[in-house]
Each structure stands twice: as C-alpha cells, then as structure tokens.
Design an enzyme around this catalytic site. Sequence first.
Site, mmCIF file in Angstrom:
data_model
loop_
_atom_site.group_PDB
_atom_site.id
_atom_site.type_symbol
_atom_site.label_atom_id
_atom_site.label_comp_id
_atom_site.label_asym_id
_atom_site.label_seq_id
_atom_site.Cartn_x
_atom_site.Cartn_y
_atom_site.Cartn_z
ATOM 1 C CD GLU A 205 10.200 -16.261 20.400
ATOM 2 O OE1 GLU A 205 10.943 -16.944 21.137
ATOM 3 O OE2 GLU A 205 9.219 -16.706 19.799
ATOM 4 N N GLY A 222 11.990 -16.766 16.480
ATOM 5 C CA GLY A 222 13.355 -16.744 16.993
ATOM 6 C C GLY A 222 14.402 -16.842 15.902
ATOM 7 C CD GLU A 263 9.181 -24.539 5.043
ATOM 8 O OE1 GLU A 263 8.484 -25.550 4.944
ATOM 9 O OE2 GLU A 263 10.094 -24.248 4.232
ATOM 10 N N GLY A 271 14.725 -10.803 -5.242
ATOM 11 C CA GLY A 271 15.012 -11.512 -6.478
ATOM 12 C C GLY A 271 14.784 -13.011 -6.427
ATOM 13 C CE LYS A 292 14.098 -11.096 -11.387
ATOM 14 N NZ LYS A 292 14.915 -9.896 -11.735
#
Length: 331
Positions: A205, A222, A263, A271, A292
């Site tokens: 998506e 999406g 998430e 970085g 990093k």
Amino acid sequence: MAEDTLTHAWGWGLASIDDQGTTLDTWYPDPHLGAAPTAADRPDHGFGALVLPNLDNRGVRRVPVFTDVDLQSPITNAADAYLRLHLLSTRLVKPNTINLEGIFSALTTVVWTDHGPFPVEGFALRRLAVMEAASRGENRSTPETVCVLGVDKFPRMVDYVVPTGVRIGDADRVRLGAYLSSGTTVMHAGFVNFNAGTLGVSMVEGRVSQGVVVGDGSDIGGGSSIMGTLSGGGRLRNSIGEHSLLGANAGIGISLGDNCVVEAGLYITAGTKVTIHDKSKVAAGEPLDVVKAAELSGKNNILFIRNSVTGAIEARYRKVGIALNEKLHRN
C-alpha cells in the site's frame, strides 16, 4: 542452472520506431535466459500482421528485432533495456541480479496512450491525425479520443507483462521491470518501481523504490516509503525481510530483517539515534544504549517505536513476526 550463471538472455521483440529512427518501446512476449540460438535455429518471431513496416498516423512503424544480451554488461540500446525489464517482470531474474547501468540513457521519453506509444515531438498533430482517421470510420457519431496514460521513459508493466497470482489496483503505479511474486497485491495507492518488488506473499500500500525487495509475508502500509537508490539512497540497497511490517505513513532508510515492525508514522534513516530498550537495565536503573539506526540495519526481531512520553525512538525485541490474513492475500 544456478542463478549466478545466468549471464545471457535473448528474444524476439516487436519494436515501435518513430520517423527519426528512435525506438520508443520493444515488446518481448516470450523472452528466454541463456545463450541465443544461431540464426539458422531461431524460431519465427510470430508477430504476423502486427508488423507495420510503414509509418502509421502516430508517425510510428513496428518491426521485429532479435535481441541477444550479456546481462552482466551495461545496457547498449533501447531494445536491450526492454529485454532486461521484461526479464524482471516475467520473474525470470530477480531484482539486483542483472546489470542495468545505462538504462536511462538508452530509454527515450515517450507519450504513452491507449493507442500505443507516440513520440513527444509533434504529439498534438499526430494525435489529431489519429482522431481524424478514426472519424472516417463507420461509427462517426462517437468521436475517437486518444487518452494519454503518462509521459515517461518507463511504461506500465501490465501493458507488456501480466504475471500470474497478482492483483494490482491501479496499473499506472507499477512500472515495467517490477518483480511481483505470486500472492502479491498492490493496492491503489501502492507503487512499485523497476528493479524492485516482492519475493513472496505481500500487500503493498506504500512505495517500493528502485532496488528494494520485500520478503515473503511482509506488508508495506499505506503511505509508507522505502528509500531506494533513486530516492537519496545512493548505491545502498535497502530491503525488508520476511514477516515484517512497515506501518502506515512510516519510512525506512535502512533494511529491516525478519519479524520486524516499524510503528505507523515513524521514519528511520541511517543516522537516526535509536535507544535500545533493555528491560534488565530499566529495572536496574542503568542508562540505555543509544546507537545509529544503521547499526540495526538488517537485524531480525525488532520493533521500532517512538516513546510517546519522551519522544525517543526505541528498538524493542519482538519475538515473532506478523501473521497475514490468508483470505485477504489469496490471489
């Protein structure tokens, strides 16, 4: 034959060539891997009446071309480029396994229409000629139109290759040269570039950029984006492993391993400073390590989240990967 030994490919193509001798496109209905047969042993191209040796109202003629390429050498011309793009979309070769150097120089910008490719120069008059020729036909009460699908170097994949076991919501958003495995669904807002794609069951998506591959059982949410070699990634080739999820409106400039989740809304570049969430250190009141994101690139079983209290981006251990809806992904 082992994949790394497949160095040559060949096929008969039907090339569209304009009045300046520029190849606009070449269609290969049956490309092959391996050494090309000798001239005496070549099969017939089989294009029949599709061959148009004279210019039509578009200012285009269609001629058969036999193409034989070394897949490890740079691209030499448009017919060569189109053969390599067909090999990817027909799933004969996987992304990042053949040399695509020189592809942008070999391809010309084309006006893609429902009447086939047009040269950009003089398009308005050529479009008029096609419409006038159609108006002289039997159904003069319905004016013929020429619908422009795009102006680009790359055409839509489905106008040349329709792979089995795949659903595509909007054909304009999948370029020729995309590699879509059986079980893949590209939703209407999804996008898959050339030399990129899926290696198994997947729901796309978001955006799968050039050079990016998505592993089996992984979903691209999406509005999400994976940084590729044409979008600021340089020569770095990011990927997503198996059973991972890139959340809605999220993005990555690193690779994800297996069983990872990013998430929704979280963009991670190489970085980005990431806090390693360690329960034992939290319990002991010890400071957490900060690295990093590049140091976590390609590692498995990670959940990337933004702490809603501190705002810090955290990497937490995730034991298992996502479970796809089997009915939703069945094609």
